[in-house]
Design a protein around this motif. Structure first.
Motif, PDB file in Angstrom:
ATOM      1  N   GLN A 253       0.835  -1.200   0.000  1.00 46.75           N
ATOM      2  CA  GLN A 253       0.000   0.000   0.000  1.00 46.75           C
ATOM      3  C   GLN A 253       0.872   1.253   0.000  1.00 46.75           C
ATOM      4  O   GLN A 253       2.080   1.189   0.194  1.00 46.75           O
ATOM      5  N   LEU A 254       0.237   2.393  -0.161  1.00 46.03           N
ATOM      6  CA  LEU A 254       0.889   3.691  -0.124  1.00 46.03           C
ATOM      7  C   LEU A 254       1.759   3.821   1.122  1.00 46.03           C
ATOM      8  O   LEU A 254       1.310   3.545   2.228  1.00 46.03           O
TER       9      LEU A 254
ATOM     10  N   VAL B  98      12.491   8.610  -2.338  1.00 43.24           N
ATOM     11  CA  VAL B  98      12.260   9.868  -1.629  1.00 43.24           C
ATOM     12  C   VAL B  98      13.385  10.287  -0.693  1.00 43.24           C
ATOM     13  O   VAL B  98      13.254  11.258   0.033  1.00 43.24           O
ATOM     14  N   LYS B  99      14.499   9.555  -0.701  1.00 41.43           N
ATOM     15  CA  LYS B  99      15.648   9.903   0.131  1.00 41.43           C
ATOM     16  C   LYS B  99      16.899   9.941  -0.731  1.00 41.43           C
ATOM     17  O   LYS B  99      16.956   9.293  -1.773  1.00 41.43           O
TER      18      LYS B  99
ATOM     19  N   GLY C  73      -2.699  11.796   5.489  1.00 40.41           N
ATOM     20  CA  GLY C  73      -2.016  12.756   6.333  1.00 40.41           C
ATOM     21  C   GLY C  73      -0.512  12.537   6.305  1.00 40.41           C
ATOM     22  O   GLY C  73      -0.052  11.396   6.266  1.00 40.41           O
ATOM     23  N   GLY C  74       0.246  13.617   6.303  1.00 41.63           N
ATOM     24  CA  GLY C  74       1.700  13.508   6.246  1.00 41.63           C
ATOM     25  C   GLY C  74       2.234  13.403   4.826  1.00 41.63           C
ATOM     26  O   GLY C  74       3.434  13.291   4.625  1.00 41.63           O
ATOM     27  N   TRP C  75       1.325  13.438   3.847  1.00 38.28           N
ATOM     28  CA  TRP C  75       1.714  13.354   2.441  1.00 38.28           C
ATOM     29  C   TRP C  75       1.100  14.536   1.702  1.00 38.28           C
ATOM     30  O   TRP C  75       0.127  15.117   2.147  1.00 38.28           O
ATOM     31  N   ARG C  76       1.680  14.889   0.565  1.00 38.98           N
ATOM     32  CA  ARG C  76       1.104  15.943  -0.264  1.00 38.98           C
ATOM     33  C   ARG C  76       1.102  15.481  -1.715  1.00 38.98           C
ATOM     34  O   ARG C  76       1.815  14.565  -2.093  1.00 38.98           O
ATOM     35  N   CYS C  77       0.305  16.131  -2.515  1.00 38.86           N
ATOM     36  CA  CYS C  77       0.232  15.830  -3.939  1.00 38.86           C
ATOM     37  C   CYS C  77       1.204  16.770  -4.648  1.00 38.86           C
ATOM     38  O   CYS C  77       1.055  17.983  -4.567  1.00 38.86           O
TER      39      CYS C  77
ATOM     40  N   PRO D  31       5.728  11.910   0.485  1.00 39.76           N
ATOM     41  CA  PRO D  31       5.733  12.187   1.922  1.00 39.76           C
ATOM     42  C   PRO D  31       6.289  13.581   2.199  1.00 39.76           C
ATOM     43  O   PRO D  31       7.194  14.046   1.511  1.00 39.76           O
ATOM     44  N   LEU D  32       5.732  14.243   3.210  1.00 39.44           N
ATOM     45  CA  LEU D  32       6.265  15.532   3.635  1.00 39.44           C
ATOM     46  C   LEU D  32       7.648  15.304   4.242  1.00 39.44           C
ATOM     47  O   LEU D  32       7.934  14.206   4.719  1.00 39.44           O
ATOM     48  N   PRO D  33       8.518  16.314   4.261  1.00 40.27           N
ATOM     49  CA  PRO D  33       9.845  16.143   4.863  1.00 40.27           C
ATOM     50  C   PRO D  33       9.727  15.603   6.281  1.00 40.27           C
ATOM     51  O   PRO D  33       8.908  16.064   7.068  1.00 40.27           O
ATOM     52  N   GLY D  34      10.502  14.585   6.581  1.00 41.70           N
ATOM     53  CA  GLY D  34      10.454  13.957   7.893  1.00 41.70           C
ATOM     54  C   GLY D  34       9.515  12.782   7.968  1.00 41.70           C
ATOM     55  O   GLY D  34       9.653  11.921   8.831  1.00 41.70           O
TER      56      GLY D  34
END
Length: 74
Positions: free
Chosen positions: A3-4, A24-25, A46-50, A64-67
């Motif tokens: 999953q995501l 993403v790293k 939550g904690g992710w953005r498009c 994922p948002l930073p962190g």
């Protein structure tokens, strides 16, 4: 199928339900997570953005948002 947000380092996109594996790293052997296409932040958890990842009309993916990437890794 994963999953995501689940780690897809080992089998890449074929391991993800969406068929999308993002790196993403900065490290070459870390930070591979399943993603999904999106139109806006509301399509992501939550904690992710498009974000626009590719310069195409369907090139927006949940990232994922930073962190947040640290929280989903092993």
């Amino acid at each position: 199928m994963k999953q995501l947000g689940e780690d897809c380092r080992e089998n890449g996109a074929s391991a993800c339900l969406s068929g999308i594996c993002l790196h993403v790293k900065p490290g070459r052997h870390e930070g591979y997570v399943c993603s999904q296409s999106c139109q806006g932040d509301g399509d992501c958890p939550g904690g992710w953005r498009c974000a626009q990842v590719y310069p195409t009309p369907k090139g927006r993916l949940c990232t994922p948002l930073p962190g947040e990437a640290e929280a989903t890794s092993e």
